[in-house]
Design a protein around this motif. Structure first.
Motif, PDB file in Angstrom:
ATOM      1  N   GLU B 218      15.942  13.709  32.888  1.00 59.98           N
ATOM      2  CA  GLU B 218      15.300  12.667  32.929  1.00 59.98           C
ATOM      3  C   GLU B 218      13.786  12.370  32.678  1.00 59.98           C
ATOM      4  O   GLU B 218      13.056  13.480  31.852  1.00 59.98           O
ATOM      5  CB  GLU B 218      15.114  12.696  34.820  1.00 59.98           C
ATOM      6  N   GLY B 219      13.262  11.243  32.413  1.00 64.61           N
ATOM      7  CA  GLY B 219      12.057  11.068  31.866  1.00 64.61           C
ATOM      8  C   GLY B 219      11.721   9.564  31.504  1.00 64.61           C
ATOM      9  O   GLY B 219      12.625   8.759  32.037  1.00 64.61           O
ATOM     10  N   SER B 220      10.537   9.160  30.812  1.00 65.60           N
ATOM     11  CA  SER B 220      10.813   7.939  30.404  1.00 65.60           C
ATOM     12  C   SER B 220      11.328   7.512  29.207  1.00 65.60           C
ATOM     13  O   SER B 220      12.130   8.562  28.598  1.00 65.60           O
ATOM     14  CB  SER B 220       9.099   7.594  29.843  1.00 65.60           C
ATOM     15  N   SER B 221      11.762   6.377  29.431  1.00 62.02           N
ATOM     16  CA  SER B 221      12.952   5.966  28.548  1.00 62.02           C
ATOM     17  C   SER B 221      12.439   5.946  27.129  1.00 62.02           C
ATOM     18  O   SER B 221      13.248   6.340  25.988  1.00 62.02           O
ATOM     19  CB  SER B 221      13.232   4.475  28.499  1.00 62.02           C
ATOM     20  N   ARG B 222      11.065   5.896  26.669  1.00 62.81           N
ATOM     21  CA  ARG B 222      10.618   6.262  25.474  1.00 62.81           C
ATOM     22  C   ARG B 222      10.912   7.738  25.072  1.00 62.81           C
ATOM     23  O   ARG B 222      11.370   7.941  24.094  1.00 62.81           O
ATOM     24  CB  ARG B 222       9.142   5.616  25.339  1.00 62.81           C
ATOM     25  N   GLU B 223      10.432   8.428  25.870  1.00 61.31           N
ATOM     26  CA  GLU B 223      10.710  10.010  25.585  1.00 61.31           C
ATOM     27  C   GLU B 223      12.098  10.252  25.281  1.00 61.31           C
ATOM     28  O   GLU B 223      12.458  10.895  24.360  1.00 61.31           O
ATOM     29  CB  GLU B 223      10.222  10.751  26.987  1.00 61.31           C
ATOM     30  N   LEU B 224      12.864   9.652  26.286  1.00 60.39           N
ATOM     31  CA  LEU B 224      14.404  10.258  26.063  1.00 60.39           C
ATOM     32  C   LEU B 224      14.883   9.376  24.735  1.00 60.39           C
ATOM     33  O   LEU B 224      15.857  10.091  24.084  1.00 60.39           O
ATOM     34  CB  LEU B 224      15.370   9.726  27.353  1.00 60.39           C
ATOM     35  N   GLU B 225      14.677   8.251  24.584  1.00 59.26           N
ATOM     36  CA  GLU B 225      14.968   7.955  23.173  1.00 59.26           C
ATOM     37  C   GLU B 225      14.931   8.657  21.791  1.00 59.26           C
ATOM     38  O   GLU B 225      15.641   8.545  21.170  1.00 59.26           O
ATOM     39  CB  GLU B 225      14.201   6.435  22.847  1.00 59.26           C
ATOM     40  N   ASN B 226      13.782   9.508  21.970  1.00 53.60           N
ATOM     41  CA  ASN B 226      13.406  10.404  21.065  1.00 53.60           C
ATOM     42  C   ASN B 226      13.741  11.703  21.156  1.00 53.60           C
ATOM     43  O   ASN B 226      13.657  12.593  20.162  1.00 53.60           O
ATOM     44  CB  ASN B 226      11.802  10.231  20.759  1.00 53.60           C
ATOM     45  N   ASP B 227      14.369  11.947  22.249  1.00 56.12           N
ATOM     46  CA  ASP B 227      14.838  13.473  22.808  1.00 56.12           C
ATOM     47  C   ASP B 227      16.221  13.700  21.647  1.00 56.12           C
ATOM     48  O   ASP B 227      17.011  12.897  21.795  1.00 56.12           O
ATOM     49  CB  ASP B 227      15.298  13.625  23.893  1.00 56.12           C
ATOM     50  N   PRO B 228      15.999  14.698  21.149  1.00 57.38           N
ATOM     51  CA  PRO B 228      17.079  15.114  20.070  1.00 57.38           C
ATOM     52  C   PRO B 228      18.774  15.132  20.688  1.00 57.38           C
ATOM     53  O   PRO B 228      19.366  14.789  20.077  1.00 57.38           O
ATOM     54  CB  PRO B 228      16.759  16.659  19.521  1.00 57.38           C
ATOM     55  N   ARG B 229      18.377  15.848  22.079  1.00 56.51           N
ATOM     56  CA  ARG B 229      19.780  16.109  22.448  1.00 56.51           C
ATOM     57  C   ARG B 229      20.255  14.521  22.917  1.00 56.51           C
ATOM     58  O   ARG B 229      21.604  14.235  22.996  1.00 56.51           O
ATOM     59  CB  ARG B 229      19.595  16.895  23.725  1.00 56.51           C
ATOM     60  N   VAL B 230      19.319  13.747  23.488  1.00 58.94           N
ATOM     61  CA  VAL B 230      19.922  12.355  24.015  1.00 58.94           C
ATOM     62  C   VAL B 230      20.365  11.546  22.631  1.00 58.94           C
ATOM     63  O   VAL B 230      21.523  11.171  22.672  1.00 58.94           O
ATOM     64  CB  VAL B 230      18.801  11.584  24.555  1.00 58.94           C
ATOM     65  N   LYS B 231      19.778  11.898  21.395  1.00 59.51           N
ATOM     66  CA  LYS B 231      20.003  11.400  20.059  1.00 59.51           C
ATOM     67  C   LYS B 231      21.302  11.431  19.791  1.00 59.51           C
ATOM     68  O   LYS B 231      22.360  11.012  19.282  1.00 59.51           O
ATOM     69  CB  LYS B 231      19.108  11.572  19.233  1.00 59.51           C
ATOM     70  N   GLU B 232      21.575  12.741  20.116  1.00 64.51           N
ATOM     71  CA  GLU B 232      23.002  13.538  19.586  1.00 64.51           C
ATOM     72  C   GLU B 232      24.007  13.012  20.354  1.00 64.51           C
ATOM     73  O   GLU B 232      25.096  12.476  19.807  1.00 64.51           O
ATOM     74  CB  GLU B 232      23.008  14.984  19.519  1.00 64.51           C
ATOM     75  N   ALA B 233      23.795  13.227  21.751  1.00 61.43           N
ATOM     76  CA  ALA B 233      25.046  12.821  22.610  1.00 61.43           C
ATOM     77  C   ALA B 233      25.270  11.413  23.028  1.00 61.43           C
ATOM     78  O   ALA B 233      26.386  11.090  23.147  1.00 61.43           O
ATOM     79  CB  ALA B 233      24.806  13.686  23.913  1.00 61.43           C
ATOM     80  N   TYR B 234      24.082  10.722  22.909  1.00 58.78           N
ATOM     81  CA  TYR B 234      24.439   9.192  23.588  1.00 58.78           C
ATOM     82  C   TYR B 234      23.944   8.244  22.509  1.00 58.78           C
ATOM     83  O   TYR B 234      24.229   7.140  22.774  1.00 58.78           O
ATOM     84  CB  TYR B 234      23.236   9.309  24.739  1.00 58.78           C
TER      85      TYR B 234
END
Ligand SMILES: Nc1ncnc2c1ncn2[C@@H]1O[C@H](COP(=O)(O)OP(=O)(O)OP(=O)(O)O)[C@@H](O)[C@H]1O
Ligand SMILES: [Mg+2]
Lengths: 299, 238
Positions: B218-234
Motif C-alpha cells: 500500500e502507499g501513494s499511487s506515485r510511489e507504487l507506480e515506481n515500485d519495481p515489484r508493482v512495475k513487474e507484476a502489474y
C-alpha cells in the motif's frame, strides 16, 4: 357463425379469470424465481372471504352494486394480507436455500391451506349468493349474461390498473428493477423485502378478485376449487412466458378460448385436458413461452 | 472512534470453503481517490461486496464514519451515502435510461432527482440523447456511463467502482476516468477497483495491492507506480 361468436365471448370471459390468477404466478416468479403453488388456494380463499363478507353485508345496503364492490374490496384486502403472510412465514425463511426447498414448501403449503379450509369452512360446497342478479342480454342473436360482461370489465379494469402501477409508479418501477436484478435494486436503496411483500399482496388481491368473479357464476364454492383453476392459470402463465405480465394475460385468454372451443365443438369431457396438452406442447416446443425471454417487459 | 470515512479492519470473507479475503485492512479518507488493484480472483470485487453488505465477513470490522456496517442491510447502507457501481455494470436492462437513473435516485425527492439528472447529463451527454432507450440495448461503454450516472443520482459521499474500464474501448475508458476525476473534484470520495493498474494508479491518490485475498502493498499511487515489484507484476514492465 353465431355459435362461433358465442364461444369467443364465453372464452374471453373464462380467459379473463385465468389471466387474473396467472398474473399472480408470473409476478411472484418475476421477483423471486419461485412458483407459488399455493396461489390457487389464495384464489379459493378469495371466494370464501367473499362468501362470508356477503353474508354479513347482505340486506344491509341499498344497492347490490355497492354490496358487490364492498365484498370485492374486503376479499381482495383479506387475500393481500394472506399473500404477505405466506411470503413472510413460508418463503422468506428459505429464500437462500435451494430451489427444491422452496418448491417443496410451496406444495406443502398448498396442501395445508386446502386441508385447513376443509376443516374451517367444511368440505361441502357452499352456495355463493348472486351478488348481482343474472340477466340475459340478447345481442343480435347472441346470448350474453350481464355476469359475463362484469367479469370482463372488472378484469380489464384491474389489469389496466396493474399496468399503470407497474409502469408508471415508483414502486412499480422498483418491482421491475427487483425482478431484473435483486442485488442491484438493493444498491439503489430499495427495500427489496418490502417490494417482494407488495408483489405477493398484489398478486393475491388479483386472485381474490378472480375468485369472486368466478363464484358469481358458479352454483357453489368449495375448498378445493382452487386446485384446477390454479393449475390452469399456472399453465396460462407458462404459455405466455413466466415472469412476463403481458404473457400472463395473453396465456389466460388463449387458454380460456381453447377450453370453451374444445367444450363447445368437441366434448366437454376433454375441456380440462386441453390445458395439459398446451402445457406439454409449450414445454416441448417453446419452453420460454410465447412472450418469454425479455422481449417484452417482465415482472 | 476512527476519523476515516471508510475503514476495513482485518476483514475475512469466505464463499463456502473458499477464503476470498484474509485479514484485509483498508482506509479511505474523505476527498480521496483510492484504488485497489490486483489480478483476477484477488478478492477486489469481494471487498466491495463486503462493504455494501451483499456479502457478510466471517471476521473483522467495517466502519463508515465510525459506524459499523456489518449488521446493516444493503438498502440502508445505500441510504447512508455509499453507492456501488458493480462489476459488469448491472444496469436494469428492462428499464429505460431515464428509469434507471430514477431508480438511482430512489431515496431522493422529485426536485433532487431533477438536479441529479442535470448533473448526470452534463457529465455524460450521451445518456441524455438516449433517455428513452431501453438500457439493455446500450453499448458497453454507454452502460458503464449509465451505471455510474445511476450511482451518482443517489448523491453518494462514497462512490465504489468495480472495474469501470472492463470491456470498454480505450477512448471511452479515458473519458470515463476523466469523469471519475471530475466527480472526485465535486467532493465525492472514491474507491475504485481495477485490473488495469496503470490507469488506476494514474487516476488515484493512494493504492492498495491485493493478492489472493491479502493486502500485500500500500502507499501513494506515485510511489507504487515506481515500485519495481508493482512495475513487474502489474504494469508489465521489467
Ligand atoms: N459466488 C462465489 N462463489 C464461490 N467463490 C467465489 C464467488 N465469487 C468469487 N469467488 C472466489 O473468490 C475469490 C475472489 O473473487 P473476486 O470476485 O473478489 O475477485 P476479483 O479480484 O474481483 O477478480 P476479477 O478481477 O476477476 O473480477 C476468487 O477465488 C473467486 O473464485
Ligand atoms: Mg471482480
Amino acid at each position: 357463425m353465431h355459435a362461433f361468436l358465442q364461444q369467443i365471448i364465453n372464452g374471453i370471459s373464462l380467459g379473463s379469470i385465468y389471466a387474473l390468477v396467472a398474473l399472480g404466478y408470473t409476478m411472484v416468479y418475476g421477483v423471486m424465481r419461485l412458483i407459488n403453488f399455493a396461489h390457487g388456494d389464495v384464489y379459493m380463499l378469495g371466494a370464501f372471504f367473499g362468501y362470508y363478507s356477503s353474508r354479513v353485508l347482505h340486506g344491509k345496503l341499498q344497492s347490490s352494486l355497492i354490496e358487490t364492490i364492498l365484498v370485492m374490496i374486503v376479499s381482495m384486502l383479506g387475500c393481500a394480507l394472506i399473500g404477505m403472510l405466506i411470503e413472510r412465514l413460508a418463503y422468506r425463511p428459505v429464500r437462500k436455500a435451494s430451489r427444491l426447498t422452496s418448491l417443496i414448501i410451496a406444495i406443502g403449503l398448498s396442501l395445508l391451506i386446502e386441508n385447513l379450509a376443509q376443516l374451517i369452512f367444511g368440505a361441502d360446497p357452499k352456495f355463493f349468493p348472486q351478488l348481482i342478479p343474472e340477466k340475459q342480454i340478447a345481442l343480435g342473436g347472441l346470448s350474453l349474461t350481464n355476469q359475463q360482461i362484469i367479469v370482463v370489465v372488472v378484469a380489464l379494469l384491474l389489469m389496466a390498473g396493474l399496468n399503470a402501477f407497474v409502469f408508471y409508479t415508483k414502486s412499480g418501477k422498483a418491482m421491475r428493477a427487483v425482478s431484473f436484478n435483486l442485488d442491484a435494486a438493493k444498491l439503489m436503496g430499495i427495500n427489496t423485502n418490502a417490494v417482494i411483500s407488495l408483489t405477493f399482496a398484489l398478486g393475491s388481491a388479483l386472485a381474490a378478485a378472480g375468485g369472486i368473479l368466478v363464484s358469481m357464476n358458479l352454483p357453489g364454492i368449495d375448498p378445493l376449487m382452487g386446485v384446477m383453476t390454479g393449475l390452469k392459470a399456472f399453465v396460462a402463465a407458462v404459455l405466455g412466458g413466466i415472469g412476463n405480465i403481458f404473457g400472463a394475460v395473453l396465456g389466460g385468454l388463449i387458454l380460456g378460448l381453447a377450453e370453451t372451443f374444445v367444450a363447445g365443438y368437441g366434448s366437454s369431457t376433454y375441456r380440462d385436458a386441453i390445458a395439459f396438452l398446451i402445457l406439454i406442447a409449450i414445454l416441448l416446443f417453446k419452453p420460454e413461452g410465447l412472450l418469454g425471454k425479455g422481449q417484452v417487459e417482465k415482472v | 472512534m476512527s476519523d476515516h470515512l471508510l475503514s476495513l479492519r482485518r476483514v475475512s470473507c469466505n464463499y463456502g470453503a473458499v477464503q476470498a479475503l484474509n485479514d484485509v485492512h483498508l482506509k479511505v479518507d474523505a476527498g480521496e481517490i483510492v484504488t485497489l488493484i490486483g489480478a483476477n480472483g484477488a478478492g477486489k470485487s469481494t471487498t466491495l461486496k463486503a462493504i455494501v453488505g451483499l456479502l457478510r465477513p466471517e471476521a473483522g470490522e467495517i466502519l463508515f464514519e465510525g459506524n459499523s456496517l456489518l449488521r446493516i442491510p444493503t438498502h440502508k447502507i445505500a441510504a447512508m451515502g455509499i453507492a456501488l457501481v458493480p462489476e459488469g455494470r448491472a444496469v436494469f436492462a428492462n428499464l429505460s435510461v431515464l428509469e434507471n437513473l430514477e431508480m438511482g435516485g430512489y431515496l431522493r425527492n422529485t426536485a433532487e432527482i431533477r438536479q441529479g439528472l442535470e448533473y448526470v447529463f452534463a457529465l455524460f451527454p450521451r445518456l441524455q440523447e438516449r433517455i428513452k432507450q431501453v438500457a439493455g440495448t446500450l453499448s458497453g461503454g454507454e452502460q458503464q456511463m449509465l451505471a455510474i450516472g445511476r450511482a451518482l443520482m443517489a448523491k453518494p459521499r462514497l462512490l465504489l467502482l468495480d472495474e469501470p474500464s472492463l470491456g470498454i474501448a480505450p477512448l471511452l475508458v479515458k473519458s470515463i476516468y476523466e469523469a471519475i476525476d471530475a466527480i472526485n473534484r465535486e467532493g465525492v470520495t472514491i474507491l475504485v477497483v481495477e485490473q488495469n493498474a496503470h490507469l488506476a494508479l494514474k487516476h488515484s491518490h493512494r493504492a492498495y495491492v491485493l493478492e489472493t485475498g491479502r493486502v500485500v502493498m500500500e502507499g501513494s499511487s506515485r510511489e507504487l507506480e515506481n515500485d519495481p515489484r508493482v512495475k513487474e507484476a502489474y504494469l508489465g514492465e521489467v
